[in-house]
Write a protein that holds these residues in place. Structure first.
Motif, PDB file in Angstrom:
ATOM      1  N   LYS A  49       0.801  -1.280   0.140  1.00  0.00           N
ATOM      2  CA  LYS A  49      -0.109  -0.154  -0.002  1.00  0.00           C
ATOM      3  C   LYS A  49       1.020   1.107  -0.032  1.00  0.00           C
ATOM      4  N   GLN A  50       2.049   1.259   0.622  1.00  0.00           N
ATOM      5  CA  GLN A  50       2.848   2.401   0.577  1.00  0.00           C
ATOM      6  C   GLN A  50       3.238   2.978  -0.814  1.00  0.00           C
ATOM      7  N   LEU A  51       3.206   2.116  -1.639  1.00  0.00           N
ATOM      8  CA  LEU A  51       3.671   2.510  -3.161  1.00  0.00           C
ATOM      9  C   LEU A  51       2.522   3.575  -3.529  1.00  0.00           C
ATOM     10  N   PHE A  52       1.280   3.340  -3.299  1.00  0.00           N
ATOM     11  CA  PHE A  52       0.131   4.043  -3.599  1.00  0.00           C
ATOM     12  C   PHE A  52       0.125   5.661  -3.134  1.00  0.00           C
ATOM     13  N   ILE A  53       0.493   5.428  -1.741  1.00  0.00           N
ATOM     14  CA  ILE A  53       0.640   6.769  -0.841  1.00  0.00           C
ATOM     15  C   ILE A  53       1.662   7.624  -1.612  1.00  0.00           C
ATOM     16  N   GLY A  54       1.093   8.792  -2.176  1.00  0.00           N
ATOM     17  CA  GLY A  54       2.066   9.716  -2.784  1.00  0.00           C
ATOM     18  C   GLY A  54       2.422   9.305  -4.200  1.00  0.00           C
ATOM     19  N   SER A  55       1.652   8.263  -4.802  1.00  0.00           N
ATOM     20  CA  SER A  55       2.000   8.026  -6.263  1.00  0.00           C
ATOM     21  C   SER A  55       1.164   8.843  -7.099  1.00  0.00           C
ATOM     22  N   GLU A  56       0.391   9.863  -6.751  1.00  0.00           N
ATOM     23  CA  GLU A  56      -0.348  10.963  -7.584  1.00  0.00           C
ATOM     24  C   GLU A  56      -0.823  10.232  -8.794  1.00  0.00           C
ATOM     25  N   GLY A  57      -1.470   9.231  -8.581  1.00  0.00           N
ATOM     26  CA  GLY A  57      -2.376   8.504  -9.745  1.00  0.00           C
ATOM     27  C   GLY A  57      -1.508   8.075 -11.097  1.00  0.00           C
ATOM     28  N   THR A  58      -0.328   7.608 -10.798  1.00  0.00           N
ATOM     29  CA  THR A  58       0.628   7.180 -11.953  1.00  0.00           C
ATOM     30  C   THR A  58       0.629   5.707 -11.981  1.00  0.00           C
ATOM     31  N   ILE A  59       0.372   4.945 -10.902  1.00  0.00           N
ATOM     32  CA  ILE A  59       0.477   3.606 -10.910  1.00  0.00           C
ATOM     33  C   ILE A  59      -1.080   2.755 -10.536  1.00  0.00           C
ATOM     34  N   GLY A  60      -1.923   3.392 -10.328  1.00  0.00           N
ATOM     35  CA  GLY A  60      -3.429   2.864 -10.090  1.00  0.00           C
ATOM     36  C   GLY A  60      -4.093   3.948  -9.735  1.00  0.00           C
ATOM     37  N   ILE A  61      -5.585   3.548  -9.609  1.00  0.00           N
ATOM     38  CA  ILE A  61      -6.626   4.540  -9.050  1.00  0.00           C
ATOM     39  C   ILE A  61      -6.925   3.941  -7.608  1.00  0.00           C
ATOM     40  N   ILE A  62      -6.819   4.837  -6.699  1.00  0.00           N
ATOM     41  CA  ILE A  62      -7.302   4.528  -5.410  1.00  0.00           C
ATOM     42  C   ILE A  62      -8.715   4.647  -5.153  1.00  0.00           C
ATOM     43  N   THR A  63      -9.443   3.655  -4.963  1.00  0.00           N
ATOM     44  CA  THR A  63     -10.800   3.512  -4.649  1.00  0.00           C
ATOM     45  C   THR A  63     -11.314   3.488  -3.210  1.00  0.00           C
ATOM     46  N   GLY A  64     -10.627   2.960  -2.378  1.00  0.00           N
ATOM     47  CA  GLY A  64     -10.959   2.697  -0.877  1.00  0.00           C
ATOM     48  C   GLY A  64      -9.761   2.927  -0.058  1.00  0.00           C
ATOM     49  N   VAL A  65     -10.050   3.515   1.180  1.00  0.00           N
ATOM     50  CA  VAL A  65      -8.817   3.783   2.200  1.00  0.00           C
ATOM     51  C   VAL A  65      -9.351   3.094   3.409  1.00  0.00           C
ATOM     52  N   SER A  66      -8.534   2.378   4.322  1.00  0.00           N
ATOM     53  CA  SER A  66      -8.728   2.249   5.572  1.00  0.00           C
ATOM     54  C   SER A  66      -7.823   2.984   6.248  1.00  0.00           C
ATOM     55  N   ILE A  67      -8.262   3.491   7.460  1.00  0.00           N
ATOM     56  CA  ILE A  67      -7.314   4.459   8.036  1.00  0.00           C
ATOM     57  C   ILE A  67      -7.572   4.641   9.459  1.00  0.00           C
ATOM     58  N   LEU A  68      -6.346   4.745  10.473  1.00  0.00           N
ATOM     59  CA  LEU A  68      -6.371   4.626  11.927  1.00  0.00           C
ATOM     60  C   LEU A  68      -6.679   5.951  12.323  1.00  0.00           C
ATOM     61  N   CYS A  69      -7.826   6.175  13.063  1.00  0.00           N
ATOM     62  CA  CYS A  69      -8.274   7.695  13.575  1.00  0.00           C
ATOM     63  C   CYS A  69      -8.310   7.679  15.054  1.00  0.00           C
ATOM     64  N   PRO A  70      -7.356   8.555  15.543  1.00  0.00           N
ATOM     65  CA  PRO A  70      -7.276   9.034  17.037  1.00  0.00           C
ATOM     66  C   PRO A  70      -8.471   9.328  17.517  1.00  0.00           C
ATOM     67  N   SER A  71      -8.497   9.352  18.861  1.00  0.00           N
ATOM     68  CA  SER A  71      -9.633  10.135  19.624  1.00  0.00           C
ATOM     69  C   SER A  71      -9.732  11.478  19.460  1.00  0.00           C
ATOM     70  N   ARG A  72     -11.069  12.086  19.278  1.00  0.00           N
ATOM     71  CA  ARG A  72     -10.737  13.666  19.204  1.00  0.00           C
ATOM     72  C   ARG A  72     -10.502  14.412  20.323  1.00  0.00           C
ATOM     73  N   PRO A  73      -9.357  15.258  20.354  1.00  0.00           N
ATOM     74  CA  PRO A  73      -9.051  15.897  21.521  1.00  0.00           C
ATOM     75  C   PRO A  73     -10.494  16.604  22.041  1.00  0.00           C
ATOM     76  N   GLN A  74     -10.668  16.749  23.428  1.00  0.00           N
ATOM     77  CA  GLN A  74     -11.875  17.371  23.905  1.00  0.00           C
ATOM     78  C   GLN A  74     -11.459  19.053  24.029  1.00  0.00           C
ATOM     79  N   ALA A  75     -10.368  19.224  23.959  1.00  0.00           N
ATOM     80  CA  ALA A  75     -10.124  20.759  24.162  1.00  0.00           C
ATOM     81  C   ALA A  75      -9.112  21.376  23.117  1.00  0.00           C
ATOM     82  N   PHE A  76      -9.454  22.397  22.499  1.00  0.00           N
ATOM     83  CA  PHE A  76      -8.506  23.182  21.545  1.00  0.00           C
ATOM     84  C   PHE A  76      -8.093  24.438  22.090  1.00  0.00           C
ATOM     85  N   SER A  77      -7.051  24.719  22.048  1.00  0.00           N
ATOM     86  CA  SER A  77      -6.729  26.282  22.353  1.00  0.00           C
ATOM     87  C   SER A  77      -5.613  26.764  21.321  1.00  0.00           C
TER      88      SER A  77
END
Ligand code: FAD
Ligand code: 2HG
Ligand code: ZN
Length: 513
Positions: free
Chosen positions: A235-263
């Protein structure tokens, strides 16, 4: 003294910059740079009929000249291709059938996400077919325990983040174009954005991808686990490949907990030396709650003020540099106190001359707008030459100074002088990531300006062992300059890889390498 912000209006949402200035790089004017590959087939009626069959009765085909314009031109209105056809598939299988046919027929294609790229990568150069991913825009699954989001590539980043917010999670990427750019486009460009400092690069957070290869094969690693050391990490090959070797159709991504406070704090400082010292201090004193550290120079703020039509929150743009610091954590009172103490200490040490801390959500957004509106502001006088570079921190702003000297020597720069073609070279960016955005704001695009800037800018970056593309990619703009950052062996391996995946060269031709 520390003041609180009283005014605030500008929204953080993204407005497409669609003015009516002339487009300088069209297929006609490219001729000195590149010519159409004669082995590519020209689109005909049979092809269109075939695509209509794939897309079920023609829904999702754009052939009308006026409607094509948006897809043919880039966000800066700097690059314009001549595609006669946009296809909007709604499923991975449709993408596969389209691309398989294109490969067999040698029809060149350009994958397109939200079309917010800044290097002319998402638009055709000649008559390539545009494959827009905007029809693949669903959330596929979200695991509330692991925080893993699975979605279609055409999902708009802001929609993904809004969905995650309801679940108490955050998308590990944020950028000014989030209202338009796609998650798939973000992965295809390996976008960095405003919080890379906190959440790291997509090379770390993307767990799996679904992508269609030029021969129609569907590569699927969407079930990927957090830890998986079985073989090459494809998958790393496709990250940053700018559409030159294939078309990305789906993404699975790890999302962190949303911080409760922003300053958020906006500071004025008197030298680039001080910017670096404040950064060192922020990392030390704010440590785990520091989530963004951005810097802007004076003229970037003057332009932002003209664009936003607002007074600057810190005394009328009198500081050579401004810093935006964001903290995010779980306890607002604690984080605010930390930020206030940090700001007070920095002022006492003479590093910060003035500063304000947002008192509520509206003010927080307003402070961010002084940073996030710069890309749009940079185009307001006519056009902009954008350079997105990685440099050792100590050299970061040196490039902006060197370019302004060069423009002065050429007699073509004048912020308040409308007879000069260049307004000013401004600098801002993600200090925390060693990433400068050099924007040369111009009243018009011209060969004269280009000659002064290139290869000077690239040579300067190379002399400091920097990178000519920190986060925006190579696209059409930097294709011929990759050698300033990558060595011959690296380029050879990349070319071999491209040939392996795309032997007919139909995927986003004339770009990248
Ligand atoms: P597009 O512009 O449509 O495409 C970009 C490239 O990816 C093209 O080469 C295209 O062919 C390819 N591509 C797109 N989708 C796919 C796909 N599904 N499969 C294969 N290839 C595909 N960038 C940053 O890194 N950080 C920032 O902070 C940032 N801020 C920005 C702020 C503004 C106001 C603007 C206008 C741009 C900004 N950008 C930034 C640049 C841009 O938004 C990013 O590069 C973004 O990731 C592009 O996403 P997109 O969906 O618009 O892709
Ligand atoms: C940002 O950080 C983007 O705002 C855009 O990467 C930078 O427009 C630019 O040069
Ligand atoms: Zn950026």
């Amino acid at each position: 003294m520390i003041r609180s912000l009283l005014r605030s209006t500008a929204s953080r949402s993204f407005v497409c910059n669609y003015s009516s200035k002339a487009v300088p790089l069209t297929a006609e004017t490219y001729s000195s740079k590149v010519s159409r590959n004669p082995s590519f087939k020209k689109l005909d009626e049979t092809d269109i009929k075939h695509f209509q069959t794939i897309l079920n009765d023609g829904n999702g085909l754009i052939t009308d000249a006026d409607d094509l314009l948006f897809y043919n031109e880039d966000w800066m209105r700097k690059y314009r291709g001549q595609s006669q056809l946009v296809l909007k598939p709604k499923s991975t299988e449709q993408v596969s059938s389209i691309i398989k046919y294109c490969n067999e027929q040698k029809l060149a294609v350009v994958p397109q996400g939200g079309n917010t790229g800044l290097v002319g990568g998402s638009n055709p150069v000649f008559d390539e077919i545009i494959i827009s991913l905007s029809g693949l825009n669903k959330i596929r699954a979200f695991d509330e325990v692991s925080g893993i989001l699975k979605c279609d590539a055409g999902l708009i980043l802001e929609n993904a983040d809004n969905f995650l917010a309801e679940k108490g999670y955050i998308f590990p990427l944020d950028l000014g174009a989030k209202g338009s750019c796609h998650v798939g486009g973000n992965v295809a460009t390996n976008a960095g954005g405003l919080r890379l400092l906190r959440y790291g690069s997509l090379h770390g957070s993307v767990l799996g991808l679904e992508a269609v290869l030029p021969d129609g094969t569907i590569y699927n690693s969407m079930e990927s686990l957090r830890k998986d050391n079985t073989g090459y990490d494809l998958k790393q090959l496709f990250i940053g490949s700018e559409g030159t070797i294939g078309i990305i159709t789906g993404v699975s991504i790890l999302c962190p907990s949303r911080p409760q406070a922003f300053s958020v704090a906006l500071l004025g400082v008197s030298s680039y030396e001080a910017v670096q010292k404040v950064f060192v201090g922020a990392r030390k004193e704010l440590s785990e709650i520091l989530s963004a550290f951005e810097f802007m120079d004076r003229n970037s703020q003057v332009l932002a003020g003209q664009h936003l039509k607002l007074d600057h929150p810190i005394e009328s743009d009198q500081y050579p540099f401004y810093i935006l610091i964001e903290t995010s954590g779980s306890n607002k009172e604690h984080d605010d106190e930390k930020l206030e103490t940090f700001l007070a200490n920095s002022m006492e040490e003479g590093l910060v001359d003035d500063g304000i801390i947002a008192q509520d959500e509206t003010q927080l957004k307003s402070l961010w707008s002084w940073r996030e509106s710069i890309p749009e502001s940079s185009t307001m006088n006519g056009g902009v030459y954008k350079y997105d570079v990685s440099l050792p921190l100590k050299d970061l702003y040196g490039l902006v100074e060197a370019v302004n000297v060069k423009l002065q020597e050429a007699g073509i720069v004048g912020f308040d002088d409308p007879t000069k073609p260049v307004v000013e070279a401004i600098g801002y960016g993600h200090v925390g990531d060693g990433n400068l955005h050099l924007n040369v704001c111009v009243r018009e695009y011209s060969k004269e300006i280009e000659k002064v800037l290139e290869p000077f800018v690239y040579e300067w970056i190379q002399s400091k062992n920097g990178s000519i593309s920190a986060e925006h990619g190579l696209g059409f703009q930097k294709k011929n300059y990759i050698g300033y950052t990558k060595n011959d062996v690296e380029i050879k391996l990349m070319k071999e890889l491209k040939k392996h995946y795309d032997p007919n060269g139909i995927m986003n031709p004339y770009k990248y390498i």
